[in-house]
Design an enzyme around this catalytic site. Structure first.
Site, PDB file in Angstrom:
ATOM      1  N   GLU A 170       6.112  -1.419   3.384  1.00 51.83           N
ATOM      2  CA  GLU A 170       5.356  -0.232   3.774  1.00 51.83           C
ATOM      3  C   GLU A 170       5.995   0.456   4.981  1.00 51.83           C
ATOM      4  OE1 GLU A 170       0.670   0.860   4.803  1.00 51.83           O
ATOM      5  OE2 GLU A 170       1.370  -1.202   4.941  1.00 51.83           O
ATOM      6  N   LYS A 208      -0.461   7.595   1.321  1.00 47.44           N
ATOM      7  CA  LYS A 208      -1.580   6.667   1.353  1.00 47.44           C
ATOM      8  C   LYS A 208      -2.885   7.444   1.500  1.00 47.44           C
ATOM      9  CE  LYS A 208      -2.925   2.351   3.685  1.00 47.44           C
ATOM     10  NZ  LYS A 208      -2.507   1.377   4.725  1.00 47.44           N
ATOM     11  N   CYS A 218      -0.616  -1.356   0.800  1.00 45.86           N
ATOM     12  CA  CYS A 218      -1.475  -2.207   1.620  1.00 45.86           C
ATOM     13  C   CYS A 218      -2.925  -2.204   1.122  1.00 45.86           C
ATOM     14  CB  CYS A 218      -1.362  -1.765   3.076  1.00 45.86           C
ATOM     15  SG  CYS A 218      -1.834  -3.029   4.287  1.00 45.86           S
TER      16      CYS A 218
END
Length: 339
Positions: free
Chosen positions: A47, A129, A163
């Site tokens: 990430e 995200k 995540c």
């Protein structure tokens, strides 16, 4: 969709060059070259790996993190840029699909962004995200549904989340309903301790089972010296430890190679797509095991903009016209209907 092929995939557990976009980019290019020698066709990085994950925001209060936040702005990646050009060239040179996490700068905002390059070097997707987690909300803006896509790539139908997006079951379902064959997960690593790694393992193996797809998951790694560079308090340095689970999981929830939980390295495995059919014969959660007459997902895949022009809006793509996935310009929600 082809379920008769086998491809070779890898996930990189790797340390950034802290505070250096160019230095970390060089590590990415070196890792791509090294993986290519092992015949890797798909490589997943952690990430926001370029330039580095904002660990400072986890160990510093907001009032003290301004300097590091500004430094991250200076080192962040714009898209397109020389960084994306270099990674695209490497993908093309080695005929490799690459999933890369970056801190993306778009004018005055930063985003947690996943870039997916096809084997011909084309940047297929830039997705952000959708909800930064906890401390991350002081660093990044929010993404939108435009990135919740499964792509046809040289290695098959590929989706990605970052995540704790994996704890949003509707986000995962949006990819599942588009029939992903390979799911790419990205986590920061070197955070929270062993419990974070344990939770990650459960999460990744569950998604593989539920989706009936392969999962290729990559986490980052910090050396002791790097922890000291981030924070001088020894107690807080301990917080920047553990939390690593770089692994490749089969559609049956089985690790296909030894997971990496410490240090740098590549997790590598061959993905036999026949295992997808083997799993889905028993339980296809977006096919014969679904109940779209009772439950289905509404997904808004329109990109956000603060400026709406009267010329009209771009069309929304309905991936493979799945009966479980309806794309429409409405907020994403789970709907129930009486029969």
């Amino acid at each position: 969709m082809d379920y008769s092929r086998t491809i070779r995939a890898a996930a990189a557990q790797i340390s950034p060059v802290l505070f250096s976009r160019d230095g970390t980019t060089e590590k990415v290019l070196d890792a791509i070259s090294s993986a290519a020698k092992d015949g890797v066709e798909l490589l997943v990085f952690p990430e926001t790996f370029i330039p580095y994950y904002p660990y400072f925001s986890f160990v510093q209060p907001p009032v003290l993190m301004g300097k590091e936040h500004m430094r991250l702005y200076e080192e962040a990646v714009t898209v397109p840029s020389p960084v994306t050009d270099a990674v695209g060239q490497a993908a093309r040179t080695h005929s490799m699909v690459i999933v890369l996490g970056v801190n993306e700068r778009d004018a005055g905002s930063l985003y947690n962004t996943q870039l997916i390059f096809d084997a011909d070097g084309t940047l297929l997707l830039k997705r952000r995200k959708i909800t930064p987690t906890y401390h991350e909300r002081m660093v990044w803006g929010q993404g939108d549904g435009a990135g919740l896509q499964v792509l046809d790539t040289a290695v098959g139908r590929l989706g990605a989340l970052a995540c704790w997006e994996h704890y949003n079951p509707l986000a995962r379902f949006a990819l599942m309903a588009q029939h992903e064959q390979i799911h790419c997960g990205q986590f920061p690593g070197s955070m929270v301790g062993q419990i974070f790694g344990d939770q990650m393992e459960v999460t990744m193996r569950h998604h593989a089972l539920e989706s009936g797809c392969f999962v290729v998951n990559a986490t980052g790694w910090l050396s002791e010296e790097q922890k000291q560079q981030i924070v001088t308090d020894e107690k807080l340095q301990k917080v920047l430890s553990g939390g690593c689970y770089t692994a490749i999981i089969s559609p049956e929830g089985v690790p296909l190679c030894e997971p990496i939980t410490q240090g740098e390295g590549l997790a590598v495995a061959n993905l036999d797509f026949a295992l997808i059919t083997k799993r889905k014969r028993m339980m296809d959660s977006v096919g014969h095991y679904a109940r779209p007459d009772l439950l289905r997902l509404l997904l808004d895949q329109e990109a956000w903009s603060v400026l709406e022009q009267s010329a009209g809006q771009s069309p929304v793509t309905d991936a493979e016209n799945s009966p479980l996935l309806t794309t429409a310009p409405v907020p994403m929600s789970l709907t129930t209907e009486a029969l």
